[in-house]
Design an enzyme around this catalytic site. Structure first.
Site, PDB file in Angstrom:
ATOM      1  CE  LYS A 170      -1.533   2.841   3.032  1.00 44.83           C
ATOM      2  NZ  LYS A 170      -1.613   4.110   2.242  1.00 44.83           N
ATOM      3  CD  GLU A 245      12.697   5.721   7.843  1.00 43.53           C
ATOM      4  OE1 GLU A 245      12.512   6.722   8.576  1.00 43.53           O
ATOM      5  OE2 GLU A 245      12.558   5.735   6.614  1.00 43.53           O
ATOM      6  CB  CYS A 279      12.413  10.743   8.257  1.00 42.66           C
ATOM      7  SG  CYS A 279      12.979   9.397   7.217  1.00 42.66           S
ATOM      8  CD  GLU A 379      10.045  13.921  10.861  1.00 43.94           C
ATOM      9  OE1 GLU A 379      10.976  13.382  10.244  1.00 43.94           O
ATOM     10  OE2 GLU A 379       9.035  13.292  11.238  1.00 43.94           O
TER      11      GLU A 379
END
Length: 476
Positions: A170, A245, A279, A379
């Protein structure tokens, strides 16, 4: 794209069971240019059933057969390379030069690395009288993000194929087109029916169905820490393996013996990679306190050289953010930095001059950021650099480690031994010393809330393998 209304299941393009429709929007123009069918749990059931049927035969193939397949995949991918770059330009706003040289290039890099690993990998090892055998874990659910579309599917699909696993993928609904193209590549390369299956959808409709499915043996997820927690919770009742991750807030420690001009300039470039939508990039620059004023001026000059503009212009360096939600989040966090007292060196809220349409953010640098500020902790996922001052090496290490994340870290020094010493003290899965080139064999993954698995190279292959001990096997 001819397959946006279809899924790839059991070696064929098929109609969804009961589709919902999602507009794929070009973030540079804010206009829809494709309609994507989103699936549901019924589509996942069909895909998992196909993967389960194919597992016995695919897991029994030889290493030579899998190597040959991956080489065919690589050849087809290379032939369609420019198509991948163009689709990623449209679907997630990567400037065309970066789409070619950065985004699409990751596909060939990871395929080449994985082929080399597989050709030299030992699936069996004798330990005394015990034979240790590494076997395919089974049917894998792969859930990928929008920010590095091809990179993220290749680092899951390729090692799963190499291990002998079958899979259901997906991709993100925000960048699905390059994944549909990759499905065409796999089909042309001759991946057997049922080994690879693709169901487009959102998290609640398809992601949750994958995570909870009793016939899926492993879920590999890349995305936000918030979503990763939901995936792990959904997977827990079936005790499947979950490799993740997740987010990052990587520190870049500039020690006091660096070439400041070069270190800051390259640090800004690294922070602005993919328009800041990565990231593992170094978004916190840690600078000796007595060098902060000079470093901030260097960062200002560097940031203001970046060309933000149309994604089809080869000279554009920074494109738009992926969607309106991400644009609004970045604007909110920039304002937070201002409100909480960080010194705005350049950039700020709003769109760059002359760009009234598109989800463009200004290249932004903050100095005199303190570790408690929101922009030092959260973030941001935009072209925003936070510069923090420190007094000693130990102080820098403490600030760098003082985060919930631990995906990557960076150390710059004129003395490699000194950089190595600091690097060993950092709690991060990947520590980059003096801006090294990418190593596609190096394990990629994080500590703490940045995840719990590893991708890339041999480490990525091992995530898809189970360990069997044949005790009493006898001598080899």
């Amino acid at each position: 794209m001819s397959h946006t209304a279809q899924f790839y299941i059991d070696g064929r393009w098929v109609e969804p069971a009961s589709p919902r429709w999602f507009d794929v929007i070009d973030p540079a123009t804010e206009t829809p240019f494709e309609r994507l069918a989103l699936g549901n749990a019924d589509d996942v059931d069909r895909a998992v059933a196909a993967a389960r049927r194919a597992f016995e035969s695919w897991s029994a193939t030889s290493v030579a057969e899998r190597v040959a397949l991956l080489k065919r995949v690589l050849r087809v991918y290379e032939r369609r390379y420019d198509e991948f770059a163009e689709l990623m330009r449209r679907e997630m706003g990567a400037p065309i030069t970066f789409a070619r040289n950065g985004q699409a290039a990751r596909g060939t890099a990871h395929l080449n690395a994985l082929i080399e690993v597989l050709e030299n990998f030992a699936f069996e090892e004798q330990r005394g009288s015990t034979r240790v055998v590494l076997e395919a874990i089974g049917v894998c659910g792969l859930i990928t993000p929008w920010n590095w579309p091809v990179n993220q599917i290749v680092v899951k699909i390729a090692p799963a194929l190499a291990a002998g696993c079958t899979m259901v993928l997906k991709p993100s609904e925000y960048s699905p087109l390059s994944t549909l193209l990759f499905a065409e590549v796999l089909d042309e390369a001759g991946v057997p029916a049922g080994v690879f299956n693709l169901v487009n959808g959102d998290g609640p409709g398809v992601g949750e169905a994958i995570a909870t499915h009793p016939d899926i043996d492993m879920v590999s997820f890349t995305g936000s820490t918030r979503a990763g927690v939901l995936v792990a919770q959904a997977a827990a009742p079936t005790v499947k393996r979950v490799a993740q991750e997740l987010g990052g807030k990587s520190a870049n420690i500039l020690l006091d013996d660096v070439d400041l001009e070069a270190a800051v300039t390259r640090g800004v470039a690294a922070c602005f990679t993919n328009s800041g939508q990565s990231c593992s990039i170094p978004t916190r620059m840690l600078v000796p306190r007595h060098l902060m004023a000079d470093a901030a001026q260097i960062a200002k000059r560097a940031a203001e050289t970046y060309r933000v503009g149309p994604t089809d212009d080869p000279a554009t360096q920074l494109g738009p953010l992926v969607n309106r939600s991400q644009f609004e989040r970045v604007q909110m966090l920039i304002q937070k930095g201002i409100d909480e007292g960080a010194r705005l060196v350049t950039g700020g809220t709003g769109r760059p001059a002359g760009l009234d349409t598109g989800y463009y953010a200004k290249p932004t640098v903050f100095a005199d950021v303190t570790p408690d500020m929101t922009i030092a902790r959260e973030e941001i996922f935009g072209p925003v650099l936070s510069m923090l001052a420190y007094d000693t090496d130990a102080d820098a290490i403490a600030i760098a480690n003082g985060t919930d994340y631990g995906l990557a870290a960076y150390v710059q020094s004129g003395d490699l031994d000194r950089a190595r010493k600091v690097g060993r003290a950092l709690r991060a899965g990947g520590v980059h010393l003096n801006y090294p080139p990418a190593d596609f064999h190096a394990p990629f993954g994080g500590y703490k809330r940045s995840g719990n698995g590893r991708e890339w190279g041999e480490a990525g292959l091992r995530e898809y393998l189970e360990t069997k001990a044949l005790v009493g096997y006898g001598d080899a």
